[in-house]
Design a protein around this motif. Structure first.
Motif, mmCIF file in Angstrom:
data_model
loop_
_atom_site.group_PDB
_atom_site.id
_atom_site.type_symbol
_atom_site.label_atom_id
_atom_site.label_comp_id
_atom_site.label_asym_id
_atom_site.label_seq_id
_atom_site.Cartn_x
_atom_site.Cartn_y
_atom_site.Cartn_z
ATOM 1 N N PRO A 32 2.638 -17.047 1.333
ATOM 2 C CA PRO A 32 3.068 -15.981 2.236
ATOM 3 C C PRO A 32 2.944 -16.315 3.714
ATOM 4 O O PRO A 32 3.745 -15.831 4.512
ATOM 5 C CB PRO A 32 2.169 -14.801 1.865
ATOM 6 N N PHE A 33 1.989 -17.113 4.106
ATOM 7 C CA PHE A 33 1.772 -17.322 5.533
ATOM 8 C C PHE A 33 2.962 -17.958 6.258
ATOM 9 O O PHE A 33 3.357 -17.463 7.322
ATOM 10 C CB PHE A 33 0.497 -18.132 5.796
ATOM 11 N N PRO A 34 3.549 -19.042 5.774
ATOM 12 C CA PRO A 34 4.635 -19.679 6.542
ATOM 13 C C PRO A 34 5.784 -18.751 6.913
ATOM 14 O O PRO A 34 6.407 -18.927 7.966
ATOM 15 C CB PRO A 34 5.118 -20.808 5.618
ATOM 16 N N LYS A 35 6.053 -17.743 6.102
ATOM 17 C CA LYS A 35 7.139 -16.814 6.400
ATOM 18 C C LYS A 35 6.846 -15.975 7.635
ATOM 19 O O LYS A 35 7.750 -15.412 8.251
ATOM 20 C CB LYS A 35 7.390 -15.911 5.203
ATOM 21 N N HIS A 36 5.580 -15.890 8.018
ATOM 22 C CA HIS A 36 5.187 -15.060 9.154
ATOM 23 C C HIS A 36 5.169 -15.832 10.476
ATOM 24 O O HIS A 36 5.137 -15.223 11.535
ATOM 25 C CB HIS A 36 3.808 -14.444 8.893
ATOM 26 N N VAL A 37 5.202 -17.145 10.411
ATOM 27 C CA VAL A 37 5.088 -17.971 11.625
ATOM 28 C C VAL A 37 6.172 -17.665 12.660
ATOM 29 O O VAL A 37 5.862 -17.517 13.840
ATOM 30 C CB VAL A 37 5.039 -19.468 11.263
ATOM 31 N N PRO A 38 7.435 -17.535 12.279
ATOM 32 C CA PRO A 38 8.457 -17.313 13.314
ATOM 33 C C PRO A 38 8.540 -15.877 13.846
ATOM 34 O O PRO A 38 9.302 -15.615 14.775
ATOM 35 C CB PRO A 38 9.760 -17.694 12.616
ATOM 36 N N LEU A 39 7.779 -14.981 13.288
ATOM 37 C CA LEU A 39 7.904 -13.581 13.684
ATOM 38 C C LEU A 39 7.290 -13.318 15.057
ATOM 39 O O LEU A 39 6.210 -13.818 15.362
ATOM 40 C CB LEU A 39 7.228 -12.677 12.646
ATOM 41 N N PRO A 40 7.944 -12.500 15.860
ATOM 42 C CA PRO A 40 7.401 -12.145 17.182
ATOM 43 C C PRO A 40 6.389 -10.996 17.051
ATOM 44 O O PRO A 40 6.667 -9.847 17.397
ATOM 45 C CB PRO A 40 8.649 -11.721 17.960
ATOM 46 N N ILE A 41 5.222 -11.332 16.507
ATOM 47 C CA ILE A 41 4.208 -10.317 16.244
ATOM 48 C C ILE A 41 2.933 -10.634 17.001
ATOM 49 O O ILE A 41 2.646 -11.793 17.301
ATOM 50 C CB ILE A 41 3.934 -10.162 14.737
ATOM 51 N N ASP A 42 2.185 -9.556 17.281
ATOM 52 C CA ASP A 42 0.912 -9.716 17.983
ATOM 53 C C ASP A 42 -0.111 -8.767 17.369
ATOM 54 O O ASP A 42 0.140 -8.163 16.320
ATOM 55 C CB ASP A 42 1.076 -9.483 19.484
ATOM 56 N N ILE A 54 10.512 -5.322 13.267
ATOM 57 C CA ILE A 54 10.189 -6.688 12.814
ATOM 58 C C ILE A 54 10.797 -6.939 11.438
ATOM 59 O O ILE A 54 11.504 -7.925 11.224
ATOM 60 C CB ILE A 54 8.666 -6.912 12.780
ATOM 61 N N PHE A 55 10.503 -6.066 10.489
ATOM 62 C CA PHE A 55 10.952 -6.277 9.110
ATOM 63 C C PHE A 55 12.468 -6.223 8.985
ATOM 64 O O PHE A 55 13.076 -7.075 8.340
ATOM 65 C CB PHE A 55 10.322 -5.234 8.181
ATOM 66 N N ASN A 56 13.080 -5.204 9.572
ATOM 67 C CA ASN A 56 14.515 -5.002 9.400
ATOM 68 C C ASN A 56 15.341 -5.531 10.561
ATOM 69 O O ASN A 56 16.480 -5.923 10.361
ATOM 70 C CB ASN A 56 14.806 -3.519 9.176
ATOM 71 N N GLY A 57 14.768 -5.540 11.739
ATOM 72 C CA GLY A 57 15.485 -6.051 12.901
ATOM 73 C C GLY A 57 15.423 -7.562 12.962
ATOM 74 O O GLY A 57 16.416 -8.250 12.719
ATOM 75 N N PHE A 58 14.248 -8.089 13.241
ATOM 76 C CA PHE A 58 14.104 -9.529 13.434
ATOM 77 C C PHE A 58 14.225 -10.311 12.118
ATOM 78 O O PHE A 58 15.017 -11.229 12.003
ATOM 79 C CB PHE A 58 12.775 -9.861 14.115
ATOM 80 N N ALA A 59 13.417 -9.949 11.123
ATOM 81 C CA ALA A 59 13.366 -10.722 9.869
ATOM 82 C C ALA A 59 14.509 -10.399 8.921
ATOM 83 O O ALA A 59 14.833 -11.205 8.058
ATOM 84 C CB ALA A 59 12.033 -10.483 9.162
ATOM 85 N N GLN A 60 15.103 -9.239 9.072
ATOM 86 C CA GLN A 60 16.173 -8.796 8.184
ATOM 87 C C GLN A 60 15.796 -9.013 6.710
ATOM 88 O O GLN A 60 16.468 -9.702 5.951
ATOM 89 C CB GLN A 60 17.487 -9.491 8.535
#
Length: 129
Positions: free
Chosen positions: A68-78, A34-40
């Motif tokens: 901080p919250f808006p930066k997490h919205v597009p992440l493919p996290i569960d 997530i951190f390095n792959g998706f969000a880079q």
């Protein structure tokens, strides 16, 4: 005999916590993707923001002025990602520190994960408890 762990009391302690935690994130297959792959994540930018964020929460400084919250919205996290984040964060605190501020750090970390997961998923029941 082991040396007692110190509490979190200085900026150097906050940096040690943040640096150690994110080093573990970068070694974790689930979170690294997530951190390095998706969000880079640009670590040279992210880490100083995290120093300021955690310094504010734990030492009462007022350098952090982000959202901080808006930066997490597009992440493919569960829930699995939140559970792993909390586990790594709390383990990092426990490995390095002991005391009231260390306990506060773990409480804050859990609370942040709970709120973020609830907001991202619209759940009534939270899974990171």
């Amino acid at each position: 005999m082991t040396t007692p762990r110190p509490d979190i009391t200085t900026e150097a302690d906050v940096r040690l916590l943040v640096d150690t935690f994110y080093a573990r994130v970068n070694e974790d297959p689930l979170l690294d993707s997530i951190f390095n792959g998706f969000a880079q994540v640009d670590w040279s930018h992210h880490l100083p923001n995290m120093y300021d964020f955690w310094s504010g929460l734990l030492l009462g400084t007022s350098r952090y002025h982000g959202r901080p919250f808006p930066k997490h919205v597009p992440l493919p996290i569960d829930a699995t990602h939140f559970q792993r984040w909390v586990a790594l964060f709390c383990a990092t605190v426990d490995d390095l520190f002991a005391g009231p501020t260390a306990e506060e750090a773990k409480l804050r970390g859990r609370a942040i994960a709970q709120v973020f997961e609830a907001r991202l998923r619209g759940r009534n029941s939270l899974t990171v408890l």
